[in-house]
Structure formats: structure tokens, C-alpha cells
Scaffold this motif. Structure first.
Motif, short mmCIF file in Angstrom:
data_model
loop_
_atom_site.label_atom_id
_atom_site.label_comp_id
_atom_site.label_asym_id
_atom_site.label_seq_id
_atom_site.Cartn_x
_atom_site.Cartn_y
_atom_site.Cartn_z
N ALA A 1 -2.19 3.80 4.90
CA ALA A 1 -3.61 4.18 4.88
C ALA A 1 -3.79 5.61 5.38
CB ALA A 1 -4.42 3.21 5.73
N LEU B 1 -11.50 2.25 -1.17
CA LEU B 1 -11.24 0.91 -0.63
C LEU B 1 -12.35 -0.03 -1.06
CD1 LEU B 1 -9.67 -1.00 1.42
CD2 LEU B 1 -11.58 -0.51 2.94
N ALA C 1 -7.48 0.58 -3.17
CA ALA C 1 -7.00 -0.60 -2.44
C ALA C 1 -8.11 -1.64 -2.44
CB ALA C 1 -6.64 -0.22 -1.01
N TRP D 1 -10.87 7.18 3.99
CA TRP D 1 -11.11 6.50 2.71
C TRP D 1 -12.62 6.39 2.44
CZ3 TRP D 1 -7.39 3.09 -0.05
CH2 TRP D 1 -6.07 3.26 0.40
N PHE E 1 -10.70 1.67 7.64
CA PHE E 1 -10.18 2.52 6.57
C PHE E 1 -10.97 3.83 6.48
CE2 PHE E 1 -6.80 0.69 3.92
CZ PHE E 1 -6.68 -0.58 4.48
N TRP F 1 -1.05 0.64 7.91
CA TRP F 1 -1.82 1.75 8.50
C TRP F 1 -1.07 3.06 8.38
CZ3 TRP F 1 -6.55 0.35 8.58
CH2 TRP F 1 -6.83 -1.01 8.61
N THR G 1 -15.27 3.82 1.21
CA THR G 1 -15.21 2.35 1.25
C THR G 1 -16.39 1.70 0.55
OG1 THR G 1 -16.37 2.14 3.35
CG2 THR G 1 -13.99 2.51 3.46
N LEU H 1 -3.30 -7.19 6.90
CA LEU H 1 -3.63 -5.90 7.55
C LEU H 1 -3.06 -5.80 8.96
CD1 LEU H 1 -7.32 -5.43 6.37
CD2 LEU H 1 -5.22 -4.64 5.28
N LEU I 1 0.84 -1.21 0.00
CA LEU I 1 0.00 0.00 0.00
C LEU I 1 0.87 1.26 0.00
CD1 LEU I 1 -2.94 0.82 -0.13
CD2 LEU I 1 -3.01 0.88 2.36
#
Lengths: 343, 279
Positions: B164, B238, B177, B208, B203, B161, B210, B155, B127
Motif C-alpha cells: 500500500a 481503493l 484494490a 490512495w 489506505f 501495508w 478511496t 489486511l 497487492l
């Protein structure tokens, strides 16, 4: 509390440079590597659109601010996230950029070791990981902030060029050279108080050591912040009739083996000096070179012994470990005396 | 040649089957390989590579191509056949898989395999790579997107993170992602080893936008990817794809025993028959 003592309270922010321009050995210096890092890159970036600079909440320490002010669109501050910084830099490199990712050497090389190997060196990305405030220049900040292992760790990574800046002019030369150097690089900078060794920007070649003083009785092979005190030591030794060659081995990987072997052949004794753990760094590299070539000359690795350093201001630590000019001269005499004793 | 939607779905289902059968075939060459982590993302590979990514196999270095970072690099054995099928290299080269000096190892090497946008294998890095590529795309003025496929077990890596957080902070709207949430790591269910859920809400908290989808539902995947907002200065995207590790082979579905395995003798023929619908 003296000015210098007060400056130790700051981790390299503006206060350090403005209030205290003395080096570890007391030399007054205004031209200091960490402080030209951002400025030189900003100048280079005027003509080279590939250059981007990343840092991890240390732009004030490494003066990436000088770059950010001039090229804000090519400056990235990732916050305190060194692994993410180095890997993001690799992603940017895969898109044609030349990223310079800068943070304290201890965090760049130790925290980011796997990212440097796996994301920069292995895929051949032209990322320049810049570890500044190297060695024990952080003084009483303590073991967490000392970068004594970085040279040893970085030089065992394949396809990674490892270089140390000697002074401000030297750093300018390294940054310029790095733009067209293939693959990944680790660039080690001092804290920013390294006195001038090179009066002008030198004409360097990566992988070719610089002989900064010639001599016939002994060679001191030094790197980074230890080149200047090595020259001071050579001056002191000259007073005692000992002619000392001083080599600036600014490229740790690949090592200039010819310079090492010529030093052994023509001066008969070799002392390495580095601001780092003697295990694995410059001294180890030179020892491997000498022994593998069958050059069994009097030899000593000088640096920080294999221990965690005590608390103290940098100047006191350099004196404690005999890494200042007088200390190096003392170690050199010991080497020469012991070789006489055994011959 | 234009294809109808129904034809397209059938074609992509066939390509997902191809990913699985090639994985079985290549694993036999190597003597061991990652089956189940490929089977969970076979439909994702098919939809992304045959319907979504902007690519030109004759120009693997095309600056404006979409990027794909396989953060879960152990699924490379399923990606190689797709790249060969698209024309990035001669499919016969795959027969060297894992042999001494072959370009094709268990994890992908960008310097040796055309079409691989970045080398991977050590989990948790992808990522950050993709965020760097997305940032570079924005800097250079390209409108390409960067896609990054992660595993749900992956994760647990902290660098995910960090990445992220940075993607949300920099509003990398050109970054997508995809979490192949196949529920299993090597040691068992992700929820037992180190819980990753609620992935989408975590996320979202980092800024993000999602989406959640059945990762084996080809029409749903097509609709979702086609409907993502234009790559711009918006939030990163995401896609949590709910999948089944080992999907398509009964003995492998949600079984921790098939993260890495080898099929021999009649088992090999049985599994191929099952995948090809002959069982």
C-alpha cells in the motif's frame, strides 16, 4: 584504527570500495563483484528492454546506482520492504520483464523466503533475487546481517536455480547467462572484495561446475568467496607434495553431480568449503550426492559450524573459522591424515 | 448485443447466483470447500468479469488485457466457473476439481489455468503482485488496469501495508484494490480478532483515493467502477466493498462455521433451492 578497520564501519557504501580494496585474505583487488552488479546490468539493459532492477534502500551498497543513473525509468527502489520488493518483482516478471531484486543476502533469503518460493519459483517467474554481502562478510554487524543459511534454504525450493558469483568476471558471466535462463534464480554475491579467480569473463553453463585447478590427491569443492582461498590452499598443499583439484561449484542447485562423482573417483577424497552454515548448504548437497551414489570416500564439510558467529572484522572471522587459505590447507591435511589413519 | 441497464443488472445478478451455485456444486466434488468467502464477493466477481475487465478469453496472454489478482486465493472455487463461462477453458474440465493432478485446486495456479493472472493462496502477497503489474504496465506504456481483490481479515498481513505504501508512493493510478470487507475471518469477526477498520482511512493515509460501496449492490458497483478516474499517474484506487460473508444462504450469513464446510444430503438440495429462489 587501520584503513581496513575503518572500512568495517561502513556497510558497503562508496567508502568501502574506495578506501579499502583488500580482500579478506589481504589480496588487493579493484574488480569486485558487488561493484560490477549495477554496471554490468546497465550495459546489458542498453540492448535488453526486459531488464529492470529493484532494491530495498541499498542501491549504494550493491551499486544499483550504476544502473539507476543509466536507466532511471527501469529502476525501482521500494524502500526497506524486502518482501514487497520480491513479490513486486514477480508481478513485473508476469508482465514480461526480467527483474533483478537485490538486497543483503540475509534479508533476501530469510525475510523473502516465502516470497521467493510462492511468488517466484512456484509460478516460474524469471525473477533474479540477488543476495549480496553474503556469508559473514558483514563482520561485526552481527548475526542479523550474516547470511549463513541462505544456500541451505534456497536449495530446498523446487524450481529455483541457486548460483554464487566467484569474482567480478564470473558475476558478469552469470548475469549474462541469467537473461535466457528459465524460471527463478537466487544469485549470491559476496561483499565485493572477492579477489580475481577468472582473468576474463568465463564461458559458463549453469549447472556445470568449473574445474579451476586440476589435481590427483584431493578435491576441494568450493563456492563463491571461498574459491580463491581454496586455490591458495591448493598452492600451499602443493608445497607439501599434495596435488589438489579445485572445483568452483558455483551452481548449488541444480548440483553438478558428475563433477562431484568424478572428483571422488579420480582424487579419492573430497573437501567442501563454503562461507555459510555447514548444515544444508553446499557441503550437505555434495554429501547427499556422494552417499546416494555409494561413493564412500574420505569427506568433510568445511564452513561455519552450526552456531552464531562471534563479533569481529571479516578477516578475523575467516581466520577464526579457518576459511582463509592457510585454514583450508590445514583442514585438508586433517582430512587426508585421518583417512590414512583409518585405512 | 447491447443490453439495457436493467437487463444488464439482471444478467449480472444471474451470474452472481451462478458463482454461488457452482461453488456449492464444486464443493460437493471436493468434499469440502470455501463457501462463505466466495458468497461475499459473488457480485464483485460478476460485475468485474462480465462488465468491467478488458479481457479476450481467446487470448489469455494479451499484453493489454486488464489484470486481476485474487489475493484472497481461497475464493478461487468461485472464480473458476466464471473463467470457464467466459470461454477461457471448457467448463467440463471443472468436474476434475481437486482430483489428483487436476489444474483446479483450492487456490489458483496461473501456470495451469488460462485466465488466472497470478497464482495465490498465501495471504498478503496479492497487492505487491498487483503493484508490480501496475508498475510494469506503466513502464511498457500499456493502458491496462490491474485489479486486486483482498479480504478484510487479510489486511493484518504486514506485506499488504508495504505494498500500500509503495503504490501510494509510486502513484499507481492504474491499480485498483478491492477489499471484500465481509467482516469475518476463520476465528470470528475481524473486528474482534484483529481490527482492520477504518480500512478506507488507513489506505487514504498511504496516498490512495478511496471509495466505499455496498458490495452486493450491482448498480452501485457498476457505477463506481465505471466512474473510476482514467488509469494514469494519479493515486491508486481503493474500493472497500461492504459485504456479508456467506451472503445468499441464511445459515451461512455472518456465520464463522461456514468458512470451510460441506453440504450433504438434503442440506445440499435445500441450499441450492435457496440460491435459485425455489426455497
Amino acid at each position: 584504527m587501520s584503513t581496513q578497520d575503518q572500512s568495517e564501519l561502513f556497510n558497503g557504501t562508496a567508502n568501502v570500495g574506495l578506501k579499502d580494496t583488500r580482500s579478506v585474505d589481504g589480496t588487493d583487488t579493484r574488480a569486485i563483484p558487488a561493484f560490477v552488479f549495477g554496471e554490468e546490468l546497465a550495459r546489458l539493459a542498453d540492448h535488453d528492454p526486459r531488464i529492470v532492477v529493484l532494491t530495498a534502500d541499498l542501491a549504494r551498497s550493491n551499486r544499483a546506482t550504476d544502473f539507476a543513473n543509466r536507466h532511471p525509468e527501469r529502476f525501482v527502489n521500494v524502500g526497506i520492504a524486502e518482501k514487497n520488493m520480491i513479490t513486486m518483482a514477480a508481478g513485473m516478471a508476469a508482465s514480461g520483464y526480467i527483474p533483478f531484486a537485490a538486497t543483503f543476502g540475509a534479508f533476501a533469503a530469510l525475510l523473502g523466503a516465502e516470497q521467493i518460493r510462492t511468488d517466484c519459483a512456484y509460478p516460474g517467474m524469471p525473477v533474479r533475487v540477488v543476495g549480496h554481502h553474503s556469508g559473514m562478510s558483514m563482520g561485526f554487524y552481527g548475526t542479523s546481517h550474516h547470511s549463513l543459511e541462505d544456500l541451505g534454504m534456497m536449495r530446498c525450493i523446487a524450481d529455483l536455480t541457486v548460483v554464487c558469483a566467484t569474482d567480478a568476471n564470473h558475476l558478469r558471466a552469470l548475469l549474462r547467462l541469467s537473461l535466457d535462463h528459465p524460471g527463478a534464480m537466487y544469485i549470491r554475491l559476496g561483499r565485493g572484495r572477492d579477489p580475481q579467480v577468472y582473468p576474463e569473463v568465463p564461458d559458463l553453463a549453469i549447472g556445470r561446475a568449473e574445474t579451476v585447478r586440476d589435481g590427483t590427491d584431493l578435491t576441494i569443492i568450493a563456492t563463491g568467496s571461498e574459491v580463491h582461498p581454496a586455490l591458495q590452499a591448493a598452492d600451499e598443499l602443493a608445497g607439501a607434495g599434495i596435488s589438489t583439484r579445485v572445483i568452483d561449484m558455483f551452481t548449488i542447485a541444480p548440483l553438478d553431480r558428475d563433477a562431484v562423482l568424478d572428483a571422488a573417483r579420480s582424487t579419492g577424497a573430497v573437501l567442501t568449503v563454503e562461507e555459510g552454515n555447514v548444515t544444508g548448504g553446499l557441503g550437505s548437497a555434495v554429501a547427499e550426492c556422494l552417499f546416494e551414489a555409494g561413493a564412500h570416500v574420505p569427506f568433510r564439510r568445511h564452513g561455519v559450524p552450526d552456531e552464531h558467529v562471534p563479533v569481529g572484522p571479516p578477516a578475523a572471522l575467516y581466520a577464526h573459522y579457518r576459511l582463509d587459505g592457510p585454514g583450508i590447507a590445514c583442514v585438508a591435511r586433517e582430512l587426508l591424515d585421518s583417512s590414512k589413519g583409518t585405512s | 448485443m447491447p443490453v439495457t441497464s436493467t437487463d444488464q443488472v439482471a444478467h449480472l445478478a444471474d451470474r452472481a447466483r451462478f458463482v454461488r451455485t457452482e461453488t456449492v456444486r464444486l464443493t460437493r466434488i471436493a468434499g469440502a470447500g470455501h463457501y462463505s468467502a466466495v458468497f461475499s464477493c459473488a457480485e464483485l466477481f460478476a460485475v468485474l468479469y462480465y462488465a468491467q475487465l478488458r479481457l479476450d478469453p481467446s487470448r489469455p496472454d494479451w499484453p493489454d488485457r486488464d489484470r486481476f489478482v485474487l489475493s484472497k486465493g481461497h475464493a478461487a472455487i468461485g472464480l473458476y466457473p466464471v473463467l470457464a463461462d467466459l470461454g477461457f477453458f471448457d467448463p467440463s474440465e471443472l468436474d476434475t476439481y481437486t482430483r489428483l493432478g487436476s489444474p483446479f485446486g483450492d487456490h489458483p495456479d496461473m501456470r495451469r489455468i488460462p485466465g488466472v493472472d497470478f497464482s495465490s493462496g498465501s495471504l498478503g502477497h496479492g497487492l505487491s503482485i498487483a503493484a508490480g503489474m501496475a508498475l510494469a504496465g506503466r513502464m511498457s506504456g500499456s493502458d491496462h488496469r490491474t485489479y486486486c481483490m483482498l479480504g478484510d481479515g487479510e489486511l493484518a498481513e504486514g506485506q499488504i501495508w508495504e505494498a500500500a505504501m509503495s503504490a501510494g508512493h509510486f502513484r499507481l493510478g492504474n491499480l485498483v484494490a478491492i477489499v471484500d470487507a465481509n467482516q469475518l475471518g476463520i476465528d470470528g469477526f475481524v473486528r474482534d480478532v484483529m481490527a482492520a477498520e477504518p480500512i478506507d482511512r488507513r489506505f487514504a493515509a498511504f496516498g490512495w483515493q478511496t471509495h466505499r460501496v455496498d458490495g452486493h449492490d450491482i448498480p452501485a458497483l457498476l457505477e463506481l467502477f465505471a466512474g473510476l478516474p482514467a488509469a494514469a499517474d494519479g493515486p491508486p484506487q481503493l474500493v472497500v466493498a461492504d459485504t456479508v460473508k456467506g451472503k445468499g444462504v441464511a445459515r451461512m450469513e455472518l456465520s464463522p462455521d461456514w468458512h470451510v464446510g460441506n453440504l450433504v444430503g438434503a442440506d445440499y438440495d435445500d441450499v441450492l433451492a435457496e440460491l435459485e429462489g425455489r426455497a
